[in-house]
Scaffold this motif. Structure first.
Motif, PDB file in Angstrom:
ATOM      1  N   LYS A  90      12.393  12.570   1.455  1.00 17.53           N
ATOM      2  CA  LYS A  90      13.221  11.449   1.932  1.00 17.53           C
ATOM      3  C   LYS A  90      13.813  11.696   3.316  1.00 17.53           C
ATOM      4  O   LYS A  90      14.273  10.755   3.958  1.00 17.53           O
ATOM      5  N   GLN A  91      13.777  12.933   3.796  1.00 21.59           N
ATOM      6  CA  GLN A  91      14.270  13.209   5.155  1.00 21.59           C
ATOM      7  C   GLN A  91      13.395  12.516   6.202  1.00 21.59           C
ATOM      8  O   GLN A  91      13.833  12.271   7.320  1.00 21.59           O
TER       9      GLN A  91
ATOM     10  N   CYS B 265      16.026   4.072  -4.123  1.00 18.24           N
ATOM     11  CA  CYS B 265      14.615   4.152  -3.764  1.00 18.24           C
ATOM     12  C   CYS B 265      13.918   5.344  -4.410  1.00 18.24           C
ATOM     13  O   CYS B 265      14.453   6.453  -4.408  1.00 18.24           O
ATOM     14  N   PRO B 266      12.724   5.119  -4.997  1.00 14.84           N
ATOM     15  CA  PRO B 266      11.992   6.205  -5.657  1.00 14.84           C
ATOM     16  C   PRO B 266      11.395   7.201  -4.671  1.00 14.84           C
ATOM     17  O   PRO B 266      11.208   6.931  -3.542  1.00 14.84           O
TER      18      PRO B 266
ATOM     19  N   PRO C  70       8.749   7.192   2.512  1.00 14.58           N
ATOM     20  CA  PRO C  70       8.449   8.616   2.727  1.00 14.58           C
ATOM     21  C   PRO C  70       7.048   8.986   2.222  1.00 14.58           C
ATOM     22  O   PRO C  70       6.534   8.358   1.302  1.00 14.58           O
ATOM     23  N   PRO C  71       6.435   9.984   2.815  1.00 14.76           N
ATOM     24  CA  PRO C  71       5.103  10.399   2.364  1.00 14.76           C
ATOM     25  C   PRO C  71       5.170  11.090   1.002  1.00 14.76           C
ATOM     26  O   PRO C  71       6.216  11.601   0.607  1.00 14.76           O
ATOM     27  N   GLY C  72       4.048  11.083   0.321  1.00 11.03           N
ATOM     28  CA  GLY C  72       3.980  11.766  -0.980  1.00 11.03           C
ATOM     29  C   GLY C  72       4.483  10.903  -2.111  1.00 11.03           C
ATOM     30  O   GLY C  72       4.895   9.756  -1.925  1.00 11.03           O
TER      31      GLY C  72
ATOM     32  N   TYR D 184       0.832  -1.213   0.000  1.00 10.27           N
ATOM     33  CA  TYR D 184       0.000   0.000   0.000  1.00 10.27           C
ATOM     34  C   TYR D 184       0.866   1.264   0.000  1.00 10.27           C
ATOM     35  O   TYR D 184       0.586   2.208  -0.729  1.00 10.27           O
ATOM     36  N   ALA D 185       1.914   1.257   0.807  1.00  7.11           N
ATOM     37  CA  ALA D 185       2.777   2.441   0.900  1.00  7.11           C
ATOM     38  C   ALA D 185       3.472   2.716  -0.433  1.00  7.11           C
ATOM     39  O   ALA D 185       3.561   3.870  -0.876  1.00  7.11           O
ATOM     40  N   CYS D 186       3.911   1.668  -1.101  1.00  4.94           N
ATOM     41  CA  CYS D 186       4.600   1.859  -2.381  1.00  4.94           C
ATOM     42  C   CYS D 186       3.622   2.205  -3.505  1.00  4.94           C
ATOM     43  O   CYS D 186       3.967   2.945  -4.423  1.00  4.94           O
TER      44      CYS D 186
END
Length: 129
Positions: A110-111, A128-129, A103-105, A73-75
């Motif tokens: 990425k921070q 990582c995208p 990361p969100p969005g 789901y996250a990806c």
């Protein structure tokens, strides 16, 4: 008539007097040993409670530091605007499995997941995208 020296000698060597001091010494020794044993058991119990509390804290921390994340789901959320969804999903799922975060969005941020940002390909490009 009795000799005073003989009486004095009999008093000093009296079995009752000698037994009494020996008996008092044995009682005193047993008392000291029992106090020391109580102290040892009290220290051992306190140390066991402290170790048990540390172990509970460690277990508690492990449960809370490991985030449960559904990588699929996250990806899917992360890669929904990608032009190459399959490539993005494959890389994202690999990164998610290693880092336990995405990361969100759909781009950047990425921070929020430093591990995700640090992973590189063999060509030293961001994995990582």
């Amino acid at each position: 008539m009795s000799c005073p020296i003989a009486l004095e000698y009999a008093y000093i060597k009296s079995p009752l007097h000698f037994h009494s001091s020996q008996h008092n010494m044995k009682i005193f020794t047993l008392f000291l040993i029992s106090i020391l044993l109580i102290q040892v058991f009290a220290d051992a119990a306190a140390a066991a409670e402290e170790i048990e509390a540390d172990n509970e804290g460690a277990l508690h921390k492990k449960i809370h530091t490991i985030k449960r994340i559904h990588c699929g789901y996250a990806c899917a959320r992360r890669c929904k605007k990608s032009s190459r969804k399959k490539v993005c999903m494959r890389a994202c799922k690999t990164c998610c499995a290693r880092c336990k975060c995405v990361p969100p969005g759909t781009y950047g941020n990425k921070q929020a997941c430093p591990c995700y940002a640090k992973l590189k390909t063999h060509g030293n490009r961001p994995k990582c995208p």
